[in-house]
Write a protein that holds these residues in place. Structure first.
Motif, PDB file in Angstrom:
ATOM      1  N   TYR A 192       5.175 -17.059  -6.505  1.00  0.00           N
ATOM      2  CA  TYR A 192       5.216 -16.153  -7.438  1.00  0.00           C
ATOM      3  C   TYR A 192       4.354 -16.972  -8.703  1.00  0.00           C
ATOM      4  CZ  TYR A 192       5.761 -12.841 -11.248  1.00  0.00           C
ATOM      5  OH  TYR A 192       5.681 -11.754 -12.264  1.00  0.00           O
TER       6      TYR A 192
ATOM      7  N   TRP B  45      -0.270 -14.822  -4.366  1.00  0.00           N
ATOM      8  CA  TRP B  45       0.802 -14.081  -4.546  1.00  0.00           C
ATOM      9  C   TRP B  45       0.410 -12.657  -4.876  1.00  0.00           C
ATOM     10  CZ3 TRP B  45       3.772 -10.653  -7.187  1.00  0.00           C
ATOM     11  CH2 TRP B  45       5.121 -10.212  -7.057  1.00  0.00           C
ATOM     12  N   GLU B  46      -0.269 -12.716  -5.873  1.00  0.00           N
ATOM     13  CA  GLU B  46      -0.633 -11.263  -6.437  1.00  0.00           C
ATOM     14  C   GLU B  46      -1.500 -10.357  -5.511  1.00  0.00           C
ATOM     15  OE1 GLU B  46       0.510  -9.691  -9.032  1.00  0.00           O
ATOM     16  OE2 GLU B  46      -1.080  -8.010  -8.844  1.00  0.00           O
TER      17      GLU B  46
ATOM     18  N   TYR C 130       0.370  -9.377  -2.571  1.00  0.00           N
ATOM     19  CA  TYR C 130       1.297  -8.240  -3.053  1.00  0.00           C
ATOM     20  C   TYR C 130       0.658  -6.784  -3.155  1.00  0.00           C
ATOM     21  CZ  TYR C 130       4.814  -5.806  -5.607  1.00  0.00           C
ATOM     22  OH  TYR C 130       5.901  -4.524  -6.234  1.00  0.00           O
ATOM     23  N   GLN C 131      -0.675  -7.160  -3.769  1.00  0.00           N
ATOM     24  CA  GLN C 131      -1.484  -5.839  -3.775  1.00  0.00           C
ATOM     25  C   GLN C 131      -1.806  -5.178  -2.436  1.00  0.00           C
ATOM     26  OE1 GLN C 131      -4.749  -5.718  -6.774  1.00  0.00           O
ATOM     27  NE2 GLN C 131      -3.339  -6.928  -8.208  1.00  0.00           N
TER      28      GLN C 131
ATOM     29  N   THR D   3       1.029  -3.798  -0.886  1.00  0.00           N
ATOM     30  CA  THR D   3       1.402  -2.362  -1.304  1.00  0.00           C
ATOM     31  C   THR D   3       0.449  -1.301  -1.069  1.00  0.00           C
ATOM     32  OG1 THR D   3       2.140  -3.602  -3.409  1.00  0.00           O
ATOM     33  CG2 THR D   3       1.719  -1.258  -3.558  1.00  0.00           C
TER      34      THR D   3
ATOM     35  N   PRO E  69       7.422  -1.862  -2.451  1.00  0.00           N
ATOM     36  CA  PRO E  69       6.284  -1.975  -3.452  1.00  0.00           C
ATOM     37  C   PRO E  69       5.410  -0.508  -3.636  1.00  0.00           C
ATOM     38  CG  PRO E  69       6.471  -3.847  -1.877  1.00  0.00           C
ATOM     39  CD  PRO E  69       7.631  -2.812  -1.649  1.00  0.00           C
TER      40      PRO E  69
ATOM     41  N   ARG F 175       6.268  -4.572 -10.695  1.00  0.00           N
ATOM     42  CA  ARG F 175       6.178  -5.599  -9.384  1.00  0.00           C
ATOM     43  C   ARG F 175       7.733  -5.989  -9.172  1.00  0.00           C
ATOM     44  NH1 ARG F 175       1.724  -4.443  -9.795  1.00  0.00           N
ATOM     45  NH2 ARG F 175      -0.004  -5.660  -9.680  1.00  0.00           N
TER      46      ARG F 175
ATOM     47  N   LEU G 103       9.633  -8.442   2.809  1.00  0.00           N
ATOM     48  CA  LEU G 103       9.236  -8.690   1.414  1.00  0.00           C
ATOM     49  C   LEU G 103       9.719  -9.939   0.729  1.00  0.00           C
ATOM     50  CD1 LEU G 103       9.479  -4.966   0.455  1.00  0.00           C
ATOM     51  CD2 LEU G 103       7.361  -6.417   0.636  1.00  0.00           C
TER      52      LEU G 103
ATOM     53  N   PHE H 213       7.380 -12.932  -0.458  1.00  0.00           N
ATOM     54  CA  PHE H 213       7.226 -12.760  -1.792  1.00  0.00           C
ATOM     55  C   PHE H 213       8.324 -13.574  -2.600  1.00  0.00           C
ATOM     56  CE2 PHE H 213       4.465  -9.535   0.029  1.00  0.00           C
ATOM     57  CZ  PHE H 213       3.346  -9.782  -0.348  1.00  0.00           C
TER      58      PHE H 213
END
Lengths: 620, 187
Positions: free
Chosen positions: B5, B10-11, B14-15, B18, B34, B92, B181, B185
């Motif tokens: 994180y 990570w970002e 994650y996107q 999602t 997400p 988030r 998840l 994450f």
């Protein structure tokens, strides 16, 4: 006896005679203490034909069973009698330290009857009471009296004092305790003045005995943890009772411009969050209370300088702020300080001034008819200049407003009755039933007139409290009548428990009713369960309402002032809303066991609450 | 291999997850996933009443749902909302360390939050009654009650599939989703 001292001191001031009255444990169990005990004493021993300011009328100061045991919120006391403002049941609750001190003198209640031959004060000590000459205190303000009597009798003495307003016949004179605490409503200070009593000093050393001290200690720990954990209590401490003013104005809870408006933008910054450090400089509290909601303010300079002094509560911020369209907080502090010193209720006083302001603004009053005085929206300086005149009864406007807004409007007429916001002659507190309808039925059916602390309806509608153990766990919506009659009846009984036990509602919010019953049992051996505790609250409610009926109230008085029943058009969330009183009233009447035709309790209701002795008197 | 994180990896991951899940899953979305949170973010971003009420708001708000293993929440779940002057910058799912350090953390068990999401419990009343616990600067929240109320009201507008209302097979799918998840994450 546990919790209570088991005796009441009756002082016949005319005869200068004292009588100690021993009370049976059953009386305490049935009427709890405080305002409940006072109602029983007044019914049993008072001259019920006496007018409020006649010598024959009784004035009772009573503490609750838990006063002085160190529980947060348990040490208030009540002052009760027949109200000179409303003519019916009068009751004022006060925090501070005087309640525990009364018990430490050996008494659960002090009953005053008659009238002292000369201005006097009462000095209470261990099992003793003395009438002392007070000719040098006449006309002095409550703070001066407090200082003088503490100088004479020691700083640890607890002082009740009345001010010039009560002495001069203002019908809503209050009683101040140790400067910062007020027995404010219904004119009990004026009754005290009518008895020629300027002050009561208490200093006792007697020990309070409890049934189960270990359990009391254990439950106190639990109670304080719950209070600590409660969001509302946490907010009330640092931000005072006006913590929620801003958000409540958005909802429409805060009356503005003598209840004719629901919005005063500049007034949103009167909330406690905006004066956390300036002019607030400290926090005061009542004995044993960990909420510590009482602000201390310091204003050393400018036109509103008062030095370090008790700050205003939410109600006073309303009556001298939003009600007058005044957003100057320092000016409110000044008006509050003056009102406390002069000794009158800021709700009735401020509301009466707001009503008069509307009379000036609408051309009903003209300055030339009122000694040149002109009150206008937003002109707080004119109000501050007027307050000493009001307390002194100096001039035509002062004489008019000394009666409160309801009697004043009756005298003036010309449609000004439509601008009243009372029930039964008592001006409503600063919570608007047009956004929380339950407040409307609770005000109308309160034992003393429009009042938010005779019941817990407000907390229920806000969602700040729920009591699932007695069915008060619905999703109450403000502008709805659903479940409100039932809730108002039950919370009115709860309110009677609060004012009889002399507990503060703030600390009581996180308190379960079973837990409360167990506290009474551990302290005073009352043997309560939830049902019998609620029954005691209902018993007190019916007795206090019965006294109202005996003193002339009727079902027609169970209503709200016209202004509250007039919809707003500029509120953010409560426009075009007035409480559905008919629906709520029908439900209230049924749940409380009243007769629909006259709102008196049925004979069955009376007998079920051990009040059969009232049936013939009420003609039911 | 879990992402760390706070890193760009990570970002980005994650996107991507999602976006993929938004494309693959049909509405109503599972609560707390997400794609569900992204939908909530869009609703808040488009709400004029929230923008007005929160125009002076500064600070993050975290919805903290306590663990309930029988419905797939083996550990607490933290939904982090980055809010500033009426704007919702992003929402988030975040690890516990990040979530518990939010400026305002509102904690409650699954049933309470479900009541809020179903618009059965007013969140401010919930906090006052102690059903939801608030951690954060009280004077700040007192000044922003309207914004807080609107923010949580809007969660009721997100079409939601609740894990305690589905068949055993569907619940297994939810548990698997949450497990993946968490694994990827660290949430």
């Amino acid at each position: 006896m546990f919790g209570n001292m088991g005796k009441v001191l009756e002082y016949d001031l005319s005869a200068a005679e004292k009588t100690e009255i021993q009370l049976d444990q059953t009386i305490y169990q049935q009427y709890i203490g405080g305002a409940g005990l006072a109602a029983k004493i007044i019914y049993d021993r008072g001259d019920l034909d006496a007018q409020p300011l006649d010598p024959g009328a009784l004035l009772v100061f009573a503490a609750g069973p838990c006063a002085g045991i160190g529980y947060s919120g348990s040490s208030r006391f009540s002052v009760c009698g027949r109200s000179p403002l409303t003519g019916i049941w009068g009751q004022a609750s006060c925090g501070g330290d005087w309640g525990p001190e009364l018990k430490m003198c050996g008494y659960d209640a002090l009953v005053l009857k008659g009238k002292a031959a000369a201005p006097s004060y009462i000095l209470l000590g261990d099992d003793s009471a003395e009438l002392v000459d007070a000719s040098d205190l006449g006309g002095k303000d409550t703070y001066e009296v407090d200082d003088l009597l503490k100088e004479k009798h020691g700083k640890q003495s607890k002082v009740l004092a009345i001010g010039p307003a009560a002495e001069n016949g203002v019908l809503y004179g209050c009683i101040m305790n140790d400067k910062g605490h007020t027995a404010g409503r219904t004119g009990m200070g004026t009754v005290m003045a009518s008895k020629n009593i300027k002050a009561i000093v208490a200093r006792g050393s007697k020990k309070l005995e409890m049934k189960d001290p270990e359990k009391v200690k254990e439950m106190r720990k639990e109670h304080h943890a719950n209070v600590d954990d409660n969001l509302l209590c946490s907010a009330l401490g640092p931000m005072g009772t006006s913590a929620n003013l801003e958000s409540k104005m958005y909802e429409g809870d805060v009356p503005c411009k003598n209840w004719s408006s629901g919005w005063f933008e500049e007034g949103t910054e009167l909330g406690g969050v905006y004066w956390l450090d300036d002019p607030r400089t400290g926090r005061d509290t009542c004995r044993g209370c960990i909420v510590r909601c009482k602000p201390v303010v310091t204003i050393n300079e400018g036109p509103y300088a008062i030095g370090e002094a008790p700050g205003p509560e939410y109600e006073t911020i309303g009556t001298f702020g939003t009600m007058l369209l005044n957003s100057d907080f320092n000016a409110i502090c000044k008006a509050n300080d003056m009102s406390n010193r002069l000794g009158f209720d800021t709700i009735t006083g401020g509301s009466s001034i707001a009503w008069a302001t509307e009379c000036f603004e609408e051309g009903i009053f003209k300055p030339e008819d009122y000694d040149g005085i002109k009150l206008s929206w937003g002109d707080i300086d004119a109000v501050i200049a007027f307050l000493p005149k009001l307390a002194a009864g100096e001039g035509k406007l002062a004489k008019l407003l000394a009666q409160g807004s309801v009697k004043a409007a009756a005298e003036i007429g010309q449609g000004t009755e439509a601008w009243l916001s009372d029930s039964k002659g008592l001006e409503a507190p600063m919570h608007d039933p047009r956004c929380n309808w339950g407040d409307g039925i609770a005000y109308a059916m309160s034992v003393r007139g429009a009042c938010h602390v005779s019941n817990m309806m407000m907390w229920l509608e806000w969602g700040a409290a729920e009591k699932p153990e007695i069915g008060l766990d619905k999703n109450y919506q403000g502008m709805s009548a659903q479940w409100k009659g039932e809730a108002a009846a039950k919370t009115s009984f709860l309110g009677c428990i609060y004012n009889s036990a002399c507990w503060c509602e703030f600390s009581g919010i996180p308190l379960g009713i079973q837990q409360w019953a167990e506290i009474f049992n551990a302290v005073a051996d009352y043997g309560y369960d939830i049902d019998s505790l609620m029954k005691a609250g209902a018993r007190v409610y019916h007795l206090q309402r019965a006294l109202g009926f005996i003193w002339g109230a009727t079902a027609a008085d169970d209503k709200l002032g016209q202004r509250i029943m007039t919809p707003l058009s500029d509120a953010m969330m409560s426009n075009d809303s007035v409480p559905d009183m008919d629906t709520m009233m029908a439900e209230f009447v049924e749940w409380a066991g009243l007769r629909p035709e006259d709102h008196k309790p049925t004979r069955e209701t009376l007998e079920a609450h051990d009040l059969g002795y009232l049936a013939d008197r009420l003609g039911v | 291999m879990p992402y760390t994180y706070g890193t760009d990896e990570w970002e980005q991951a994650y996107q991507q997850v999602t976006a993929q899940r938004q494309a693959d899953e049909s509405k109503p979305y599972w609560m707390g996933t997400p794609e569900w949170l992204m939908l909530y973010e869009k609703i808040v971003q488009g709400d004029a009443a929230y923008k007005e009420a929160a125009k002076t708001w500064e600070g993050s708000v975290v919805i903290h749902i306590l663990a309930k293993p029988e419905i797939g929440l083996d550990e607490d779940l933290y939904m982090y909302m980055d809010l500033w002057h009426g704007a919702c910058n992003f929402m988030r799912l975040v690890p516990a360390e990040k979530g518990s350090a939010g400026d305002f953390v509102i904690t409650g068990d699954y049933e309470r939050w479900k009541s809020v999401m179903a618009a059965e419990l007013d969140p401010v009343k919930g906090m006052m009654q102690g059903k939801l616990k608030l951690k954060g600067d009280l004077p700040t929240i007192v000044r922003a009650v309207r914004a807080a109320q609107r923010l949580v009201e809007l969660v009721g507008e997100v079409p939601t599939k609740f894990p305690d209302e589905v068949s055993a097979d569907e619940l297994a799918e939810f548990k698997s989703t949450v497990g993946a998840l968490r694994s990827d994450f660290g949430i």
